[in-house]
Scaffold this motif. Structure first.
Motif, short mmCIF file in Angstrom:
data_model
loop_
_atom_site.label_atom_id
_atom_site.label_comp_id
_atom_site.label_asym_id
_atom_site.label_seq_id
_atom_site.Cartn_x
_atom_site.Cartn_y
_atom_site.Cartn_z
N GLU A 138 -28.92 -28.33 -23.34
CA GLU A 138 -29.92 -28.44 -24.63
C GLU A 138 -31.39 -27.99 -24.32
O GLU A 138 -32.15 -28.10 -25.33
N GLY A 139 -31.61 -27.51 -23.28
CA GLY A 139 -33.09 -26.94 -22.83
C GLY A 139 -33.69 -28.03 -22.18
O GLY A 139 -34.89 -27.90 -22.08
N VAL A 140 -33.25 -29.08 -21.82
CA VAL A 140 -34.08 -30.61 -21.10
C VAL A 140 -33.74 -29.90 -19.78
O VAL A 140 -32.62 -30.54 -19.29
N THR A 141 -34.65 -29.42 -19.04
CA THR A 141 -34.43 -28.92 -17.46
C THR A 141 -35.19 -29.74 -16.47
O THR A 141 -35.30 -29.41 -15.30
N SER A 142 -35.85 -30.90 -16.92
CA SER A 142 -36.61 -31.61 -16.02
C SER A 142 -36.33 -33.13 -16.21
O SER A 142 -36.14 -33.38 -17.55
N PHE A 143 -36.40 -33.95 -15.29
CA PHE A 143 -36.06 -35.37 -15.41
C PHE A 143 -37.13 -35.84 -14.56
O PHE A 143 -37.13 -35.81 -13.36
N LYS A 144 -37.45 -37.14 -15.07
CA LYS A 144 -38.61 -37.87 -14.32
C LYS A 144 -38.16 -39.30 -14.01
O LYS A 144 -37.45 -39.94 -14.83
N LEU A 145 -38.39 -39.49 -12.79
CA LEU A 145 -37.99 -40.96 -12.13
C LEU A 145 -39.31 -41.66 -11.87
O LEU A 145 -40.37 -40.90 -11.73
N PHE A 146 -39.06 -42.91 -11.72
CA PHE A 146 -40.52 -43.96 -11.24
C PHE A 146 -40.23 -44.68 -10.06
O PHE A 146 -39.03 -45.06 -9.69
N MET A 147 -41.08 -44.79 -9.11
CA MET A 147 -41.10 -45.49 -7.95
C MET A 147 -41.93 -46.74 -8.24
O MET A 147 -42.24 -47.47 -7.18
N ALA A 148 -42.22 -46.99 -9.50
CA ALA A 148 -42.85 -48.33 -9.75
C ALA A 148 -42.39 -48.95 -11.20
O ALA A 148 -41.50 -48.35 -11.70
N TYR A 149 -42.89 -50.07 -11.57
CA TYR A 149 -42.55 -50.52 -13.06
C TYR A 149 -41.30 -51.42 -12.77
O TYR A 149 -40.22 -50.99 -13.41
N ALA B 218 -31.98 -28.52 -11.85
CA ALA B 218 -33.02 -29.25 -12.69
C ALA B 218 -34.07 -29.55 -11.67
O ALA B 218 -34.13 -29.75 -10.54
N MET B 219 -35.41 -29.79 -12.36
CA MET B 219 -36.80 -30.14 -11.66
C MET B 219 -36.87 -31.57 -11.67
O MET B 219 -36.77 -32.22 -12.76
N MET B 220 -37.10 -32.26 -10.64
CA MET B 220 -37.35 -33.65 -10.60
C MET B 220 -38.76 -34.01 -10.63
O MET B 220 -39.32 -33.43 -9.67
N MET B 221 -39.04 -34.83 -11.45
CA MET B 221 -40.48 -35.23 -11.66
C MET B 221 -40.39 -36.63 -10.98
O MET B 221 -39.80 -37.46 -11.43
N MET B 222 -41.75 -37.03 -10.40
CA MET B 222 -41.87 -38.39 -9.95
C MET B 222 -43.11 -39.02 -10.27
O MET B 222 -44.17 -38.31 -10.09
N HIS B 223 -43.09 -40.19 -10.95
CA HIS B 223 -44.19 -41.06 -10.76
C HIS B 223 -44.31 -42.00 -9.38
O HIS B 223 -43.54 -42.75 -9.17
N ALA B 224 -45.22 -41.42 -8.61
CA ALA B 224 -45.07 -41.71 -7.07
C ALA B 224 -46.16 -42.74 -6.90
O ALA B 224 -47.34 -42.46 -6.72
N GLU B 225 -45.74 -44.12 -6.87
CA GLU B 225 -46.53 -45.18 -6.54
C GLU B 225 -45.47 -46.37 -5.98
O GLU B 225 -44.31 -46.54 -6.42
N ASN B 226 -45.97 -46.83 -4.80
CA ASN B 226 -45.06 -48.12 -4.20
C ASN B 226 -45.29 -49.26 -5.19
O ASN B 226 -46.29 -50.09 -5.09
N GLY B 227 -44.24 -49.45 -5.87
CA GLY B 227 -44.37 -50.53 -6.78
C GLY B 227 -44.10 -51.73 -6.32
O GLY B 227 -45.02 -52.83 -6.90
N ALA B 228 -43.52 -52.12 -5.46
CA ALA B 228 -43.37 -53.43 -4.54
C ALA B 228 -44.57 -53.89 -4.35
O ALA B 228 -45.08 -54.98 -4.11
N VAL B 229 -45.38 -52.88 -3.41
CA VAL B 229 -46.57 -53.21 -2.96
C VAL B 229 -47.67 -53.59 -3.88
O VAL B 229 -48.40 -54.33 -3.91
N ILE B 230 -47.78 -52.83 -5.04
CA ILE B 230 -48.59 -52.99 -6.19
C ILE B 230 -48.37 -54.47 -6.73
O ILE B 230 -49.42 -55.20 -7.20
#
Length: 477
Positions: A151-162, A185-197
């Motif tokens: 469908e033309g969605v070629t990037s996917f975002k994950l989170f290491m927090a929340y 695909a391109m993997m996108m990352m919200h990179a923060e250690n959620g457990a520590v936060i």
């Protein structure tokens, strides 16, 4: 219609030159030397519209690869709709956005994708594409990744927090990256250690530290740098390309640079707020109206960093050296009244996000004025690289025959004063950039051959913007 842009200096990432730009319909058909008779002795008389760009720069339309229009978050929704947000983008010289489809746990990925199309279709002033957020990595969502690429969605975002909202554990991240290594695909990352936060937030609130300032101190640079390193290791293990979003800590940049020096496909973006704003001056601000809650205006994640630690200067340096590849906004605005106010007395309940989609091109041009980046690098980090990174280059991000006629005429002799009563078209009851002065001005904005902004007036229309079906990334080493 045929449009001729005359007298300007055309700027691409590779250099600048005096050239006229001929547009026919939605595409650029030629870049011509001034005075060229290739299309006739009086080309200006044969076209429908002539734009005089004498003394001005002619650059590819801006691409903001990180926006959150109408995003549900923290019990409310981002204040900009696709209509208001893309109109504001046009005012600022951005002609394409890539927005994030949100999937919360137990929601169907493909259903959410369809819902975002329903939100955007017919409501956008500029072109738009989508990334997909995956908050619940399981067999069905992994299978959906393949369908979305078609469908033309070629990037996917994950989170290491929340935790409980977006957080993926390392095993889920591993599985998604394995899929990306397989399908490109391109993997996108919200990179923060959620457990520590989470622990630091609980401790701060228990100690009575409830103001917005503590949003910054409970999300320390160590949490960002550690998570960035962990994401890089998992990407290395799986062979997936990794794009780290909204990098704000210089130590996180160091992790990205180290991986890139080893030849790994790791990339990073930063945002204007991490170049110009700080923990001390914004999150710690006090006003007569809001008291020490004034800092809520700038609560976003990753947070604004301490100016004394030198993060802002390092972000500029990383943009110069290509340790960071581009600048997006993470545009996710919430009004102070009724939205940010949800966190009065508890900073952890302040909706995270600020609005910048209107001002990114100007703010980054100011970096040219102050000598932080070159004119060509300005074009590269705001348009060319976003197009390459996310599979749009050739159509977007370049002034060349066959490309979409997304063009900005920028006046280096102009001036832009940012503020609610001056330059402000986002659906927001304050400006995060109040009082900023820009030694340049967006003069004319053209999207696929249609003029959107001219003579300090919006002349575009909702529904002009079309969905951009993206290819796989064009930026791998």
């Amino acid at each position: 219609m045929k449009t001729l842009i005359t007298g300007g200096t055309v700027v691409n990432a590779s250099g600048r030159s005096r050239a006229d730009v001929l547009i026919d319909g939605e595409q650029i058909v030629a870049l011509l030397e001034p005075g060229s008779t290739l299309f006739g002795v009086d080309l200006a008389a044969s076209v429908d519209r002539v734009v005089d760009a004498t003394g001005k720069y002619v650059v590819p339309g801006g691409i903001d690869a990180h926006t959150h229009m109408e995003m549900p978050f923290g019990g409310t929704f981002a204040a900009d709709t696709f209509a208001t947000g893309t109109t504001a983008a046009a005012w600022g010289g951005t002609t394409t956005i890539v927005d994030f489809v949100v999937q919360y746990p137990d929601q169907n990925v493909l259903d959410q994708y369809a819902q975002w199309h329903d939100k955007a279709a017919g409501n956008c002033a500029v072109d738009y594409g989508f990334h997909q957020i995956l908050s619940d990595v399981q067999d069905s969502s992994l299978a959906a990744m393949d369908e979305l690429i078609d469908e033309g969605v070629t990037s996917f975002k994950l989170f290491m927090a929340y935790k409980g909202v977006f957080l993926s554990d390392d095993g889920q991240i591993l599985r998604a990256m394995q899929k990306a290594a397989d399908n490109g695909a391109m993997m996108m990352m919200h990179a923060e250690n959620g457990a520590v936060i989470d622990v630091l937030v609980q401790q701060a609130l228990a100690a009575g530290n409830t103001s917005p300032y503590f949003h910054g101190t409970t999300r320390p640079w160590q949490a960002e740098a550690e998570a960035t390193s962990r994401a890089i290791m998992l990407a290395d293990l799986t062979g997936a390309p990794l794009y780290v979003v909204h990098v704000s800590a210089k130590q996180a940049v160091e992790q990205i640079a180290l991986a890139r020096d080893k030849g790994q496909n790791v990339f990073g973006e930063t945002c204007p707020q991490y170049l110009y704003l700080s923990l001390e001056e914004q999150l710690g601000a006090v006003s007569e109206q809001w008291g020490d809650f004034e800092g809520a205006k700038w609560v976003c994640s990753t947070p604004l960093r301490s100016k004394h630690e030198g993060h802002q200067d390092h972000m500029w340096q990383a943009l110069r050296t290509n340790d960071l590849q581009l600048v997006s906004t993470d545009h996710c605005p919430f009004c102070m009244a009724d939205q940010k106010e949800l966190g009065r007395g508890d900073f952890s309940k302040i909706p995270n996000g600020i609005g910048s989609v209107e001002h990114r091109m100007d703010l980054m041009y100011q970096g040219v004025v102050t000598g932080q980046i070159s004119l060509e690098r300005w074009v590269e980090i705001t348009s060319v690289t976003p197009a390459r990174m996310f599979g749009m280059y050739g159509r977007k991000g370049v002034l060349a025959p066959g490309a979409d006629a997304d063009v900005v005429v920028y006046d280096p002799a102009g001036h832009t004063s940012i503020g609610v009563d001056r330059t402000h078209h986002m659906n927001l009851d304050y400006s995060p950039w109040e009082g900023f002065e820009i030694d340049g001005h967006v003069d004319t904005v053209i999207s696929r051959g249609e003029v959107l902004v001219a003579d300090d007036e919006f002349v575009g229309r909702l529904g002009h913007g079309k969905y951009v079906k993206r290819d796989l990334t064009q930026y791998l080493v």
